[in-house]
Design an enzyme around this catalytic site. Structure first.
Site, PDB file in Angstrom:
ATOM      1  N   TYR A 100       0.841  -1.187   0.000  1.00 22.44           N
ATOM      2  CA  TYR A 100       0.000   0.000   0.000  1.00 22.44           C
ATOM      3  C   TYR A 100       0.883   1.246   0.000  1.00 22.44           C
ATOM      4  O   TYR A 100       1.764   1.384   0.839  1.00 22.44           O
ATOM      5  CB  TYR A 100      -0.920   0.020   1.231  1.00 22.44           C
ATOM      6  CG  TYR A 100      -1.919   1.144   1.118  1.00 22.44           C
ATOM      7  CD1 TYR A 100      -3.135   0.938   0.489  1.00 22.44           C
ATOM      8  CD2 TYR A 100      -1.621   2.423   1.575  1.00 22.44           C
ATOM      9  CE1 TYR A 100      -4.040   1.971   0.332  1.00 22.44           C
ATOM     10  CE2 TYR A 100      -2.525   3.462   1.422  1.00 22.44           C
ATOM     11  CZ  TYR A 100      -3.734   3.228   0.799  1.00 22.44           C
ATOM     12  OH  TYR A 100      -4.623   4.258   0.628  1.00 22.44           O
ATOM     13  N   GLN A 139      12.404  14.331  12.867  1.00 26.75           N
ATOM     14  CA  GLN A 139      11.252  13.476  13.179  1.00 26.75           C
ATOM     15  C   GLN A 139      10.015  14.307  13.481  1.00 26.75           C
ATOM     16  O   GLN A 139       8.908  13.968  13.076  1.00 26.75           O
ATOM     17  CB  GLN A 139      11.550  12.542  14.359  1.00 26.75           C
ATOM     18  CG  GLN A 139      12.502  11.438  14.005  1.00 26.75           C
ATOM     19  CD  GLN A 139      12.111  10.713  12.732  1.00 26.75           C
ATOM     20  OE1 GLN A 139      11.061  10.098  12.667  1.00 26.75           O
ATOM     21  NE2 GLN A 139      12.939  10.808  11.693  1.00 26.75           N
ATOM     22  N   ASN A 155      -3.362   5.701   6.347  1.00 29.59           N
ATOM     23  CA  ASN A 155      -4.116   6.453   7.356  1.00 29.59           C
ATOM     24  C   ASN A 155      -4.961   5.507   8.220  1.00 29.59           C
ATOM     25  O   ASN A 155      -4.810   4.284   8.160  1.00 29.59           O
ATOM     26  CB  ASN A 155      -4.988   7.511   6.665  1.00 29.59           C
ATOM     27  CG  ASN A 155      -6.013   6.884   5.718  1.00 29.59           C
ATOM     28  OD1 ASN A 155      -6.295   5.686   5.782  1.00 29.59           O
ATOM     29  ND2 ASN A 155      -6.558   7.700   4.837  1.00 29.59           N
ATOM     30  N   ASP A 214      16.776   7.061   6.720  1.00 31.67           N
ATOM     31  CA  ASP A 214      15.495   7.148   6.009  1.00 31.67           C
ATOM     32  C   ASP A 214      15.669   6.894   4.522  1.00 31.67           C
ATOM     33  O   ASP A 214      14.721   6.480   3.849  1.00 31.67           O
ATOM     34  CB  ASP A 214      14.881   8.541   6.191  1.00 31.67           C
ATOM     35  CG  ASP A 214      14.188   8.681   7.529  1.00 31.67           C
ATOM     36  OD1 ASP A 214      13.840   7.644   8.120  1.00 31.67           O
ATOM     37  OD2 ASP A 214      14.000   9.823   7.985  1.00 31.67           O
ATOM     38  N   HIS A 232       7.478  15.203  10.752  1.00 32.26           N
ATOM     39  CA  HIS A 232       6.663  14.192  10.082  1.00 32.26           C
ATOM     40  C   HIS A 232       5.179  14.377  10.332  1.00 32.26           C
ATOM     41  O   HIS A 232       4.347  14.202   9.441  1.00 32.26           O
ATOM     42  CB  HIS A 232       7.044  12.783  10.553  1.00 32.26           C
ATOM     43  CG  HIS A 232       8.081  12.124   9.697  1.00 32.26           C
ATOM     44  ND1 HIS A 232       7.853  11.823   8.387  1.00 32.26           N
ATOM     45  CD2 HIS A 232       9.346  11.715   9.958  1.00 32.26           C
ATOM     46  CE1 HIS A 232       8.948  11.256   7.870  1.00 32.26           C
ATOM     47  NE2 HIS A 232       9.860  11.185   8.807  1.00 32.26           N
ATOM     48  N   GLU A 248      -1.761 -37.809  27.071  1.00 29.96           N
ATOM     49  CA  GLU A 248      -2.665 -36.748  26.613  1.00 29.96           C
ATOM     50  C   GLU A 248      -3.998 -37.317  26.132  1.00 29.96           C
ATOM     51  O   GLU A 248      -4.844 -36.581  25.627  1.00 29.96           O
ATOM     52  CB  GLU A 248      -1.984 -35.927  25.505  1.00 29.96           C
ATOM     53  CG  GLU A 248      -0.779 -35.140  26.020  1.00 29.96           C
ATOM     54  CD  GLU A 248      -0.208 -34.160  25.008  1.00 29.96           C
ATOM     55  OE1 GLU A 248      -0.629 -34.170  23.830  1.00 29.96           O
ATOM     56  OE2 GLU A 248       0.679 -33.361  25.401  1.00 29.96           O
ATOM     57  N   GLU A 280      11.732   4.036  18.320  1.00 24.44           N
ATOM     58  CA  GLU A 280      11.836   3.610  16.924  1.00 24.44           C
ATOM     59  C   GLU A 280      13.254   3.883  16.407  1.00 24.44           C
ATOM     60  O   GLU A 280      13.932   2.999  15.898  1.00 24.44           O
ATOM     61  CB  GLU A 280      10.800   4.380  16.103  1.00 24.44           C
ATOM     62  CG  GLU A 280      10.789   4.015  14.632  1.00 24.44           C
ATOM     63  CD  GLU A 280       9.917   4.961  13.817  1.00 24.44           C
ATOM     64  OE1 GLU A 280       9.563   6.056  14.318  1.00 24.44           O
ATOM     65  OE2 GLU A 280       9.601   4.619  12.657  1.00 24.44           O
ATOM     66  N   HIS A 281      13.701   5.146  16.522  1.00 23.48           N
ATOM     67  CA  HIS A 281      15.042   5.558  16.095  1.00 23.48           C
ATOM     68  C   HIS A 281      15.840   5.988  17.320  1.00 23.48           C
ATOM     69  O   HIS A 281      15.325   6.759  18.140  1.00 23.48           O
ATOM     70  CB  HIS A 281      14.980   6.770  15.159  1.00 23.48           C
ATOM     71  CG  HIS A 281      14.141   6.550  13.940  1.00 23.48           C
ATOM     72  ND1 HIS A 281      12.881   7.082  13.799  1.00 23.48           N
ATOM     73  CD2 HIS A 281      14.391   5.874  12.786  1.00 23.48           C
ATOM     74  CE1 HIS A 281      12.389   6.742  12.612  1.00 23.48           C
ATOM     75  NE2 HIS A 281      13.275   6.005  11.977  1.00 23.48           N
ATOM     76  N   HIS A 311      -3.208 -40.831  17.873  1.00 23.61           N
ATOM     77  CA  HIS A 311      -1.797 -40.429  17.789  1.00 23.61           C
ATOM     78  C   HIS A 311      -0.906 -41.612  18.176  1.00 23.61           C
ATOM     79  O   HIS A 311       0.032 -41.962  17.466  1.00 23.61           O
ATOM     80  CB  HIS A 311      -1.509 -39.267  18.741  1.00 23.61           C
ATOM     81  CG  HIS A 311      -2.007 -37.940  18.283  1.00 23.61           C
ATOM     82  ND1 HIS A 311      -3.338 -37.646  18.151  1.00 23.61           N
ATOM     83  CD2 HIS A 311      -1.341 -36.804  17.940  1.00 23.61           C
ATOM     84  CE1 HIS A 311      -3.475 -36.393  17.746  1.00 23.61           C
ATOM     85  NE2 HIS A 311      -2.277 -35.857  17.604  1.00 23.61           N
TER      86      HIS A 311
END
Lengths: 437, 437
Positions: B130, B259, B214, B361, B262, B415, B327-328, B420
């Site tokens: 996207y 930053q 968004n 970036d 942004h 079990e 993040e950074h 099995h």
């Protein structure tokens, strides 16, 4: 009787598409109730856990008894007979050895532009493992979830397991001990997931939550996803067997039944290039069903979601397998490696007649937590990876800045992110490099 | 003015906790509308895409113009000036080189019990990327998402990008060409995510969807998660700078602003062991703000979510960094590697004064799609991994079955999964091995 299809049927493509699209999961609409439970645990902490546990598990707990004391764990674990203890220990050793090999390497290098680049892997600080209660409390699942976390280096591994009526499973306690679980809490349901994700006064929150559970647990995991990491939302189990005529029908029938017995919505599919062999396996399934304690579950799964599909060739079977993208794939053919190479999408492959899928459930070593419902198209079984995260590393020298800075400045300008460009320009100015025209 | 804190303040711990807990994302309640859009696209396919695109993007499309033809892509890409083309090409080469090194190895070995074990990695068959439209259409993001997919070996890479008013960004078209994108569709919003996940008459579905968007796109990605793979739901961008007094305040101020510009909910934080240096940086930020085209955005972010925190030492700063899990992370100190080793949780680290985050970036090579909102505690930046999946492989010989089978049989019994156990027992019987007592 399960569905019988043949790729030479005129209507095969439509029938196969309908078969693939068939919904096996029941949508239980518990999402609103789960949202309320999570909000309650966030607001009232231990008190909410105590109230919800009294309501759902009929157990009266206090802040002091929410957590299972070490002495109680040890006393329960001590009740496990020697044969089971040995089997569980062997399984744990093999699972540990397999997952040890999954640990990714750190990397650090300097490239031709003089940039130091790399990445580092670090474990999450704390992980939570949901263990279902009652009959679905499988010690093998404890090992499969807990051991990768510990191999990854997780410092604090927390198990939540509901104790309906106050009962805890000794084998589960032993599996926790063997796997190195640090804390066990006798809580379950959405309230346990909420407590793991957000913490309470007595239970510190974790960073990642794994483990199977019912619709309430699944809905809660979906809701906390993003606040913490989760592994996956697993659906009902599946097996796809590709077998030629040279197999023992009884072995194949039991392999199919070993998935069918999990759940009435489990799915067992046989692909074979020999119609007579397909009929023989189906007949053998019917023969073996009455002898199984879980016959009602297995019969329902086989009847409602089972299939025998006859293909023109094993190559055609491989193509269908990729469209099914099964959780478990057994290749019971003369050259299983060659057939495996033609199939892209499967959670786990079991090669040759001596590798029934049940071996993988317990002692082979690879994880038995695997992608279901065609998600093997894009996802993988549990491993050390959900318990690790990568930090990338970059270091420029002044010379590397001189070489890369102008391109970064151009792109920042093109994206109209001026401060980005100026942060680079400040360095380039210090190197007496002119701005671009 | 941003928040000023000092770890020696009596109320620091409470203030820092409140700062960490502060919510930066606005919850837009679009989930019901998104559910309707997804249902519409599933029901009406292309027709729904055409109607929704007319409504949201004011563009009239037909089944034939939903997809951007190659000639149109090439004509748009040809408009990009040479300097930008060169910069984009350099960025692509460096991103490709970095992600090439991430490719995991297959493994196959035989262990001491005679079991052949291993795993194989395969790419997903198709991925969707996207790309936001309008001013948020960043060519660098196209490279950062598309190149890892192609390095992973994804055969079919599909881009959706809304073209509000019919306009497509030439740089984005060029980035798609450079990265090897196979199809571009001029659709956006939740309808694009629905089309990628479920397909329409003309657009074949994909297996994994990545890329920013968004609130509508984020809600749609959450809803299709599980049916397809998704990378993450990214939040507003963040930077944490740890800097000692030996830095140029102007450089640090610009790094923080890169930053802040942004998004009004972006976050820029400075940790320093020198209060005077902290004040100097803050003053320089105020000085530089008016000169930025995106000053209103950057000023709002800095005022509402920025912080300068003075610590007793750089070691204490490292501890706070782990609680922030940024993040950074820029480490502008004399020995950045040594400080980096003390920090576990960060999406990407930038070492030393010559490595402003903006380099990462665009052209450093590591991915700029990184975990936000403290999720670096448990998750990683984008890489080749979301485009790959692992199939585990197991093969037993009769001898290995003889060695492992009894333990599997014990555990299956414990079990209460009889089929099995019987699927293993059938093989053990063929080897003349007795059942356990």
């Amino acid at each position: 009787m399960p569905q019988f299809l043949s790729t030479t049927d005129p209507g095969f493509e439509a029938a196969f598409r309908a078969f693939l699209a068939r919904k096996r999961e029941v949508d239980e609409d518990v999402d609103a109730a789960v949202a309320d439970i999570i909000a309650d645990v966030r607001a009232r902490g231990d008190r909410a856990l105590i109230d919800l546990t009294a309501r759902f598990d009929r157990v009266t707990l206090t802040s002091h008894t929410l957590r299972v004391p070490d002495a109680e764990i040890d006393a329960l674990a001590a009740r496990v007979p020697e044969a089971e203890r040995k089997a569980l220990t062997l399984a744990a050793e093999r699972i540990r050895a397999y997952h040890d090999r999954q640990m990714p390497d750190d990397a650090l290098w300097e490239d031709e532009a003089g940039v130091t680049l790399g990445w580092r892997w670090r474990p999450v600080a704390a992980a939570g493992l949901y263990v279902p209660g009652g009959t679905a409390a499988y010690p093998s699942s404890v090992l499969m979830n807990a051991i990768p976390a510990k191999v990854a280096g997780v410092g604090r591994l927390v198990v939540t397991v509901p104790a309906p009526g106050g009962v805890l499973n000794p084998l589960v306690m032993l599996a926790c001990r063997i796997a190195g679980v640090d804390e066990i809490w006798r809580i379950g349901g959405a309230q346990a997931i909420a407590a793991l994700a957000y913490g309470t006064e007595s239970l510190a929150p974790v960073d990642v939550i794994t483990g199977p559970g019912n619709a309430w647990v699944a809905a809660a995991k979906r809701r906390v996803f993003g606040h913490v990491g989760i592994d996956m939302i697993a659906g009902p189990s599946e097996i796809l067997v590709i077998a030629d005529r040279h197999n023992e029908p009884g072995w194949v029938a039991l392999d199919l039944l070993s998935q069918a017995e999990h759940d009435p919505t489990a799915q067992a599919i046989l692909l074979t290039d020999d119609p007579a062999f397909g009929r023989a396996v189906a007949a053998t399934v019917e023969l073996k069903l009455p002898g199984l304690p879980r016959r009602d579950i297995a019969a329902a799964a086989w009847r409602d979601f089972g299939a025998v599909i006859v293909t023109r060739s094993l190559g055609e079977a491989a193509q269908l397998a990729d469209r099914i993208a099964p959780e478990h794939l057994e290749l019971l053919v003369a050259e299983p490696e060659a057939l495996a190479a033609r199939i892209s999408h499967a959670g786990a492959m079991f090669l040759g007649p001596w590798t029934p899928e049940a071996i993988g459930d317990y002692v082979a070593g690879p994880n038995h937590v695997l992608p279901t419902a065609r998600t093997a198209r894009f996802s993988s079984g549990l491993s050390v990876m959900p318990f690790l995260k990568r930090t990338t590393v970059t270091r420029l020298t002044p010379d590397a800045m001189a070489r890369l800075g102008p391109a970064a400045e151009h792109l920042a300008r093109a994206e109209r992110l001026d401060a980005h460009g100026l942060s680079v320009r400040a360095r380039l100015d210090a190197l007496n490099l002119d701005a671009p025209a």
